[in-house]
Scaffold this motif. Structure first.
Motif, PDB file in Angstrom:
ATOM      1  N   ILE A  59      -4.704 -47.080  46.042  1.00  0.00           N
ATOM      2  CA  ILE A  59      -3.987 -46.921  47.126  1.00  0.00           C
ATOM      3  C   ILE A  59      -2.670 -46.431  46.972  1.00  0.00           C
ATOM      4  O   ILE A  59      -2.109 -45.469  47.650  1.00  0.00           O
ATOM      5  N   TRP A  60      -1.925 -46.708  45.805  1.00  0.00           N
ATOM      6  CA  TRP A  60      -0.670 -46.337  45.340  1.00  0.00           C
ATOM      7  C   TRP A  60      -0.927 -44.862  44.724  1.00  0.00           C
ATOM      8  O   TRP A  60       0.199 -44.224  44.958  1.00  0.00           O
ATOM      9  N   ALA A  61      -1.949 -44.624  44.259  1.00  0.00           N
ATOM     10  CA  ALA A  61      -2.221 -43.211  43.913  1.00  0.00           C
ATOM     11  C   ALA A  61      -2.127 -42.200  44.611  1.00  0.00           C
ATOM     12  O   ALA A  61      -1.676 -41.160  44.902  1.00  0.00           O
ATOM     13  N   VAL A  62      -2.654 -42.541  46.145  1.00  0.00           N
ATOM     14  CA  VAL A  62      -2.802 -41.587  47.231  1.00  0.00           C
ATOM     15  C   VAL A  62      -1.246 -41.492  47.610  1.00  0.00           C
ATOM     16  O   VAL A  62      -0.794 -40.405  47.890  1.00  0.00           O
ATOM     17  N   TRP A  63      -0.365 -42.436  47.679  1.00  0.00           N
ATOM     18  CA  TRP A  63       0.904 -42.490  48.091  1.00  0.00           C
ATOM     19  C   TRP A  63       1.794 -41.351  47.114  1.00  0.00           C
ATOM     20  O   TRP A  63       2.310 -40.622  47.494  1.00  0.00           O
ATOM     21  N   GLY A  64       1.584 -41.931  45.823  1.00  0.00           N
ATOM     22  CA  GLY A  64       2.544 -41.339  44.980  1.00  0.00           C
ATOM     23  C   GLY A  64       1.965 -39.795  44.653  1.00  0.00           C
ATOM     24  O   GLY A  64       2.995 -38.547  44.517  1.00  0.00           O
ATOM     25  N   HIS A  65       0.625 -39.391  44.741  1.00  0.00           N
ATOM     26  CA  HIS A  65       0.158 -38.059  44.462  1.00  0.00           C
ATOM     27  C   HIS A  65       0.462 -37.043  45.952  1.00  0.00           C
ATOM     28  O   HIS A  65       0.915 -36.009  45.632  1.00  0.00           O
ATOM     29  N   SER A  66       0.462 -37.689  47.026  1.00  0.00           N
ATOM     30  CA  SER A  66       0.949 -37.031  48.039  1.00  0.00           C
ATOM     31  C   SER A  66       2.455 -36.484  48.210  1.00  0.00           C
ATOM     32  O   SER A  66       2.631 -35.846  49.021  1.00  0.00           O
ATOM     33  N   CYS A  67       3.076 -37.268  47.584  1.00  0.00           N
ATOM     34  CA  CYS A  67       4.769 -37.355  47.675  1.00  0.00           C
ATOM     35  C   CYS A  67       5.190 -36.556  46.453  1.00  0.00           C
ATOM     36  O   CYS A  67       6.258 -36.324  46.323  1.00  0.00           O
ATOM     37  N   SER A  68       4.457 -36.185  45.498  1.00  0.00           N
ATOM     38  CA  SER A  68       4.917 -35.679  44.301  1.00  0.00           C
ATOM     39  C   SER A  68       5.203 -34.257  44.377  1.00  0.00           C
ATOM     40  O   SER A  68       4.826 -33.355  45.049  1.00  0.00           O
ATOM     41  N   THR A  69       6.258 -33.743  43.706  1.00  0.00           N
ATOM     42  CA  THR A  69       7.045 -32.611  43.481  1.00  0.00           C
ATOM     43  C   THR A  69       6.983 -32.119  42.155  1.00  0.00           C
ATOM     44  O   THR A  69       6.808 -32.897  41.048  1.00  0.00           O
ATOM     45  N   ASP A  70       7.319 -30.802  42.029  1.00  0.00           N
ATOM     46  CA  ASP A  70       7.493 -30.466  40.508  1.00  0.00           C
ATOM     47  C   ASP A  70       8.873 -31.144  39.906  1.00  0.00           C
ATOM     48  O   ASP A  70       8.630 -31.537  38.820  1.00  0.00           O
ATOM     49  N   ASP A  71       9.791 -31.386  40.508  1.00  0.00           N
ATOM     50  CA  ASP A  71      10.933 -32.126  39.951  1.00  0.00           C
ATOM     51  C   ASP A  71      10.675 -33.812  39.910  1.00  0.00           C
ATOM     52  O   ASP A  71      11.385 -34.326  39.090  1.00  0.00           O
ATOM     53  N   GLU A  72       9.793 -34.101  40.839  1.00  0.00           N
ATOM     54  CA  GLU A  72       9.692 -35.549  40.662  1.00  0.00           C
ATOM     55  C   GLU A  72       8.051 -35.971  40.931  1.00  0.00           C
ATOM     56  O   GLU A  72       7.564 -36.347  41.934  1.00  0.00           O
TER      57      GLU A  72
END
Length: 212
Positions: A59-72
Motif C-alpha cells: 500500500i505504501w509502495a502505491v503512495w510512494g511510487h505515485s508521488c515520486s519525482t526525479d528530485d525525490e
C-alpha cells in the motif's frame, strides 16, 4: 480508498493547499487519479492477502511510487525483483541512469492524501482483509437476502423473515442446504434441483479464489 479520497476534494474544495493551489486540476487529485489509486490499493490487498506486513508495504509502495519525482524518488517499498512493475527499480536493476519520472502527484497533494493511506493501511484494518476478505461479511449477507426479497418490491414482515432465514442458511452452509430444507417439507428432490445448486456453489468458490 476511493470514497476517502473523494471526500478530500469536498473538504478542500474552497481551500488552498500548502503550495497556494486548489486540490483539483492537472497534476492534482483528479477522478482518474483517485480511480487509479483505489485500484492499486485493492490490488495491494488481494496480492498480499496472507500477510498484514506485506499488505502495508504494498500500500505504501502505491503512495510512494505515485508521488515520486526525479528530485525525490520514493520507491523504498516498490518490488526490486527482476520482474518488478516499478520502472524506476527496473532501471536500477539494468544499470540505467537516465530514467525520467513521469509527472507525479504534486507535493502539496501528496501531503494531504498521506493520512488516508495511513488510516487505510492500519494493521487492525488489514487484519480483517487477511484471506482476501475486502468486503464486510454483513454487507455480503445482506446482498444475498435482497436476492430473495428485493428492495424494489414491497414485502411483508413474514416474507422478509423467510428470506433472511433462507439466506442465512445459504451464507453459512452454501446453496445445497436448500435441498435439506425442501426435503423437510416432504418434497422429492431430483437431479434438476441438485445440479444447479452444486454448480452455483462451485462458481462462488471459483470466484472467491480468483479474488485472492
Amino acid at each position: 480508498m476511493g470514497t476517502r479520497l473523494r471526500k478530500l476534494i469536498l473538504v478542500y474544495s474552497k481551500k488552498k493547499l500548502s503550495d497556494g493551489k486548489t486540490i483539483g486540476g492537472k497534476g492534482r487529485l483528479t477522478d482518474s487519479l483517485i480511480d487509479k489509486l483505489a485500484h492499486y490499493y485493492g490490488n495491494a490487498i488481494r496480492c498480499n492477502s496472507t500477510s498484514v506486513k506485506e499488505m502495508r508495504k504494498a500500500i505504501w509502495a502505491v503512495w510512494g511510487h505515485s508521488c515520486s519525482t526525479d528530485d525525490e524518488p520514493m520507491h523504498w517499498f516498490c518490488p526490486t525483483n527482476p520482474n518488478t512493475w516499478c520502472k524506476y527499480n527496473a532501471a536500477i536493476n539494468n544499470n540505467l541512469q537516465n530514467y525520467k519520472h513521469k509527472p507525479s502527484v504534486a507535493k502539496a497533494v501528496r501531503d494531504v492524501i498521506k493520512p488516508v493511506f495511513a488510516d487505510l493501511s492500519h494493521p487492525a484494518l488489514l487484519k480483517k482483509c487477511l484471506g482476501g476478505k475486502t468486503q464486510n461479511p454483513n454487507e455480503s449477507l445482506n446482498s444475498l437476502i435482497w436476492k430473495f426479497c428485493p428492495k424494489t418490491i414491497g414485502s411483508r414482515l413474514q416474507i422478509a423473515e423467510i428470506a433472511a432465514n433462507l439466506e442465512t442458511s445459504v451464507f453459512n452452509d452454501e446453496n445445497q442446504i436448500l435441498i435439506t430444507i425442501l426435503e423437510k417439507f416432504g418434497l422429492k428432490i431430483n437431479r434438476n434441483v441438485c445440479v444447479p445448486l452444486a454448480e452455483r456453489d462451485n462458481r462462488r468458490i471459483c470466484t472467491s479464489r480468483q479474488r485472492l
